[in-house]
Design an enzyme around this catalytic site. Structure first.
Site, PDB file in Angstrom:
ATOM      1  N   ALA B  21       1.021  -1.161   0.065  1.00  0.00           N
ATOM      2  CA  ALA B  21       0.128   0.056  -0.163  1.00  0.00           C
ATOM      3  C   ALA B  21       1.112   1.284  -0.108  1.00  0.00           C
ATOM      4  CB  ALA B  21      -0.896   0.169   1.270  1.00  0.00           C
ATOM      5  N   CYS B  22       0.288   2.453  -0.142  1.00  0.00           N
ATOM      6  CA  CYS B  22       0.862   3.602  -0.128  1.00  0.00           C
ATOM      7  C   CYS B  22       2.142   3.708   0.923  1.00  0.00           C
ATOM      8  CB  CYS B  22      -0.186   4.753   0.074  1.00  0.00           C
ATOM      9  SG  CYS B  22       0.798   6.447   0.087  1.00  0.00           S
ATOM     10  N   PRO B  23       3.368   4.123   0.794  1.00  0.00           N
ATOM     11  CA  PRO B  23       3.989   4.614  -0.378  1.00  0.00           C
ATOM     12  C   PRO B  23       4.685   3.522  -1.126  1.00  0.00           C
ATOM     13  CG  PRO B  23       5.309   5.021   1.496  1.00  0.00           C
ATOM     14  CD  PRO B  23       4.153   3.960   2.075  1.00  0.00           C
ATOM     15  N   GLY B  24       4.163   2.090  -0.796  1.00  0.00           N
ATOM     16  CA  GLY B  24       4.896   0.985  -1.470  1.00  0.00           C
ATOM     17  C   GLY B  24       5.218   1.025  -3.116  1.00  0.00           C
ATOM     18  N   ASP B  48      -3.388  -0.295  -5.287  1.00  0.00           N
ATOM     19  CA  ASP B  48      -3.692   0.755  -4.529  1.00  0.00           C
ATOM     20  C   ASP B  48      -4.321   1.863  -5.440  1.00  0.00           C
ATOM     21  OD1 ASP B  48      -3.163   2.180  -2.015  1.00  0.00           O
ATOM     22  OD2 ASP B  48      -2.006   3.411  -3.016  1.00  0.00           O
TER      23      ASP B  48
END
Lengths: 181, 83
Positions: B21-24, B48
């Site tokens: 998920a953010c920031p992945g 995402d």
């Protein structure tokens, strides 16, 4: 007339040069809070900024310092008060709690399982990523003294230094963005 | 680019960030962009929702060219060209 113009242009160029030299593509952050949610927000912003090739400098102070303790390490030569503080404060990023709805730890473990389900990285993973991205962590020396933490009980992190407010101010003064979390 | 054009595009590198998920996805894109040459095409898989807004913004700021997205059943394919 021409001469006057040239002079004015030279003056303006000098001023612009000074202004440009003053701000770097840099983010300075104060991480004052020792809560899971707030440190997570700080880490997400920090790693995001690193994706923009910004230099990121995080200044951990007061409650924030506890998140940088390594659960496997212990500090030597502590007095009674420091030992007490050490027992009461969370030992590392894996032990920090939610700022709201902690409910004796129930809320914190619930949010952690929801984070896992939603593929949100844990704080420990975020610190590892931050290190790989070259994010600099500064720990406030005064806070460490107050909490009774020793340098040797802090996490292994590639860019970690113990320093004071002057370092933060010097970094913040030349940063485009400054945040207090 | 149209969806058809994007589907026929050969990417130089594909990075699967569906497990983050953010920031992945953004961090995965940044890492992958460092591994390809100028003018080459990077494809990012993300589950995402925010990535669809984030990656184009990031490309704009970093000077890369955002080519577009292809929606799949449970994820999005994002295409960009390195500056």
């Amino acid at each position: 007339m021409n001469n006057e113009f040239e002079q004015q242009i030279a003056q303006l160029q000098a001023r612009i040069g000074k202004m440009e030299a003053g701000t770097k593509d840099q983010l300075s952050m104060v991480v004052f809070s020792g809560d899971l949610d707030k440190i997570l927000a700080a880490m997400i912003i920090a790693t995001g900024a690193a994706a923009y090739d910004m230099q990121v400098k995080m200044f951990f102070t007061f409650w924030g310092t506890a998140a940088l303790r390594d659960p496997k390490k212990t500090g030597k030569g502590k007095n009674f008060m420091s030992k007490m503080f050490g027992k009461m404060l969370p030992k590392g990023a894996g032990k920090v709690k939610l700022s709201k709805m902690n409910m004796c730890g129930m809320g914190t473990s619930m949010i952690k399982s929801i984070m896992k389900k939603n593929h949100v990285a844990s704080l420990e993973e975020m610190f590892k990523t931050a290190g790989e991205l070259g994010i600099v962590i500064h720990i406030c020396e005064m806070s460490m003294n107050l909490m009774g933490f020793k340098r040797e009980e802090m996490i292994d992190y590639p860019n970690l230094d113990v320093c004071g407010v002057a370092t933060f101010l010097a970094d913040a003064a030349e940063s485009k963005i400054q945040l207090f979390i | 680019m149209t969806t058809e054009e994007l589907k026929n595009l050969t990417s130089n590198k594909v990075v699967d960030a569906r497990g983050t998920a953010c920031p992945g996805p953004l961090l995965a894109a940044k890492k992958a962009v460092g591994e390809i040459g100028s003018g080459e095409i990077l494809e990012i898989y993300s589950a995402d929702e925010g990535t669809k807004v984030d990656i184009p913004k990031w490309c704009q700021k970093m000077g890369h060219e955002f080519l577009g997205i292809v929606e799949e059943d449970s994820y999005t394919r994002l295409f960009m060209k390195k500056a």
